[in-house]
Design an enzyme around this catalytic site. Structure first.
Site, PDB file in Angstrom:
ATOM      1  N   THR A  99      13.695 -11.017 -34.410  1.00  0.00           N
ATOM      2  CA  THR A  99      14.078  -9.647 -34.795  1.00  0.00           C
ATOM      3  C   THR A  99      13.365  -8.631 -33.915  1.00  0.00           C
ATOM      4  O   THR A  99      12.252  -8.881 -33.446  1.00  0.00           O
ATOM      5  CB  THR A  99      13.694  -9.324 -36.260  1.00  0.00           C
ATOM      6  N   GLY A 112      19.092 -11.583 -44.121  1.00  0.00           N
ATOM      7  CA  GLY A 112      17.681 -11.394 -44.478  1.00  0.00           C
ATOM      8  C   GLY A 112      17.430  -9.945 -44.810  1.00  0.00           C
ATOM      9  O   GLY A 112      18.262  -9.268 -45.430  1.00  0.00           O
ATOM     10  N   ASP A 113      16.290  -9.436 -44.350  1.00  0.00           N
ATOM     11  CA  ASP A 113      15.931  -8.049 -44.632  1.00  0.00           C
ATOM     12  C   ASP A 113      16.494  -7.063 -43.606  1.00  0.00           C
ATOM     13  O   ASP A 113      16.661  -5.880 -43.904  1.00  0.00           O
ATOM     14  CB  ASP A 113      14.408  -7.903 -44.698  1.00  0.00           C
ATOM     15  N   GLY A 154      12.508 -12.575 -43.873  1.00  0.00           N
ATOM     16  CA  GLY A 154      13.135 -11.474 -44.587  1.00  0.00           C
ATOM     17  C   GLY A 154      13.092 -11.612 -46.088  1.00  0.00           C
ATOM     18  O   GLY A 154      12.954 -10.617 -46.817  1.00  0.00           O
ATOM     19  N   ARG A 185      24.166 -15.895 -44.773  1.00  0.00           N
ATOM     20  CA  ARG A 185      22.818 -15.445 -45.192  1.00  0.00           C
ATOM     21  C   ARG A 185      22.434 -14.152 -44.455  1.00  0.00           C
ATOM     22  O   ARG A 185      22.539 -14.060 -43.243  1.00  0.00           O
ATOM     23  CB  ARG A 185      21.801 -16.532 -44.896  1.00  0.00           C
ATOM     24  N   THR A 195       9.573  -7.464 -39.058  1.00  0.00           N
ATOM     25  CA  THR A 195      10.066  -8.724 -38.506  1.00  0.00           C
ATOM     26  C   THR A 195       9.428  -9.844 -39.322  1.00  0.00           C
ATOM     27  O   THR A 195       8.393  -9.639 -39.952  1.00  0.00           O
ATOM     28  CB  THR A 195       9.663  -8.908 -37.026  1.00  0.00           C
ATOM     29  N   GLY A 196      10.043 -11.010 -39.267  1.00  0.00           N
ATOM     30  CA  GLY A 196       9.480 -12.147 -39.992  1.00  0.00           C
ATOM     31  C   GLY A 196      10.411 -12.617 -41.086  1.00  0.00           C
ATOM     32  O   GLY A 196      11.621 -12.371 -41.033  1.00  0.00           O
TER      33      GLY A 196
HETATM   34  N1  GLY Z   1      13.556 -10.586 -40.572  1.00  0.00           N
HETATM   35  C1  GLY Z   1      14.686 -11.243 -40.111  1.00  0.00           C
HETATM   36  C2  GLY Z   1      15.296 -12.153 -41.076  1.00  0.00           C
HETATM   37  O1  GLY Z   1      14.641 -12.663 -41.962  1.00  0.00           O
HETATM   38  O2  GLY Z   1      16.481 -12.390 -40.970  1.00  0.00           O
END
Ligand code: GLY
Length: 371
Positions: free
Chosen positions: A223, A253-254, A277, A251, A274-275
């Site tokens: 990300t 994420g955040d 999510g 799916r 980042t990381g």
């Molecule tokens: N932060 C990116 C994800 O989890 O998709």
């Protein structure tokens, strides 16, 4: 007496406050961009580009999007855009969101396929629709209607990594459907994953095969988030990603969740992440960080507080938290910035460009791995 004092205070105040504002305005760099570090100097290049666009008079959202486009289009960054690692079906699905501070408008796309620059599609959602968040097939159709070209986003490197992951899924006897059959000669059976890849991809460099094996067992998160501010104090932010490698199709994420993977309030500042999510969503991370700043915390305190909430969700159990990577990038309206990670890392934590000087800096952290 007290009236005299009040009058004096009022006069002093009237004189003093503009001075304070001037000092603050002078101490803040005119143009700032902050982002995640990313591979191949991606974050530094993104921040430099964002500041270049703002210096030339460009809008802050155009600027940060121009910055992250560099990373989206770089096939070597396999966590963002073209070359991103695919879902479990081998199809790259991208997420992006953006906030334009001055107008307080927002846009996002989730699980969009075949478009290299989802950040730009998110911006078109913001500008050209009465909606805020489009996903999947609808997001792709919207992008095509807006003139975006469909392209294959899977690079050869990402395809090999995906095949390695499929081959890593074995039953208790070590069997996988994605390897030589039971009727194959014994010499071809039950090798290690790397040996199998060497046999099947003899012309591919060893480093790429080794990386594919690593990704199979340690699915990476990537990300990029970028936040920019111009000389008028106008701010914008964008987050873009290919999300979790080998995810279930659909799916998100955040990153496309406004308030999770990014948030910005023109009166306070912005934050992005980042990381992993899923863990960020459980604390509405970016929104939490900005609200913390609204209530008086510094960027560092605000981000570390959000990370403490993540740790709390695991009862502060460091064994389980060891599986979580999460970082926040924060820029406050007065120009103070930081990045904060759950775990200490020696790698460059984030990128920043103040006026014309782009560089990597270390992030602060909540936890340190033992041993
Ligand atoms: N932060 C990116 C994800 O989890 O998709």
């Amino acid at each position: 007496m007290s009236i005299a004092f009040s009058r004096r205070a009022a006069i002093l105040g009237a004189a003093a406050f503009p001075m304070i504002r001037i000092v603050k305005a002078q101490s803040r760099p005119k143009f700032i961009a902050i982002s995640s570090a990313n591979r191949n100097n991606g974050g530094v290049n993104a921040c430099a580009k964002a500041v270049e666009v703002m210096k030339a008079g460009g809008d802050t959202l155009d600027a940060v999007i121009a910055g992250v486009n560099i990373v989206e289009l770089d096939p070597r960054d396999n966590s963002v855009g073209y070359g991103g690692l695919p879902n479990e079906d081998g199809i790259v699905e991208l997420d992006a969101s953006c906030v334009h501070g001055p107008s307080r408008r927002m846009g996002a796309v989730g699980a969009i396929r075949n478009i290299k620059t989802p950040s730009k599609v998110a911006q078109r959602v913001l500008l050209d629709t009465d909606h805020m968040f489009l996903v999947g097939e609808g997001a792709l159709r919207f992008a095509k209607a807006e003139g975006f070209e469909e392209e294959n986003l899977l690079t050869e490197e990402s395809r090999i990594a995906w095949l390695a992951w499929k081959r890593s899924l074995r039953d208790k006897n070590g069997h996988t459907n994605w390897g030589p059959g039971l009727d194959a000669p014994p010499s071809q059976q039950k090798h290690g994953l790397l040996e199998d890849l060497r046999r099947d991809f003899p012309h591919v460099r060893e480093a790429i095969l080794a990386q594919a094996v690593d990704y199979a067992y340690n699915p990476p998160h990537g990300t990029i988030n970028c936040i920019g501010m111009n000389e008028k104090g106008e701010m914008s932010t964008v987050t873009t990603t290919s999300g979790m490698a080998w995810k279930i199709p659909g799916r998100c994420g955040d990153s496309p969740i406004i308030g999770g993977g990014l948030w910005l309030d023109q009166d306070v500042g912005g934050a992005g992440s980042t990381g992993r999510g899923e863990e960020n969503l459980r604390v509405a991370g970016a929104h939490t960080v900005v609200e913390n700043m609204r209530h008086g915390m510094s960027p560092k305190e605000a981000a570390l507080d959000a990370l403490k909430r993540v740790a709390r969700n695991f009862d502060n159990d460091e064994k389980r938290l060891a599986l979580v990577e999460l970082s926040f990038y924060v820029l406050r309206k007065d120009g103070e910035y930081c990045a904060a990670s759950l775990w200490k890392s020696d790698a460059p934590g984030f990128a920043v460009c103040t006026d014309g000087h782009a560089r990597a800096e270390q992030a602060v952290y909540l936890l340190e791995r033992k041993g």
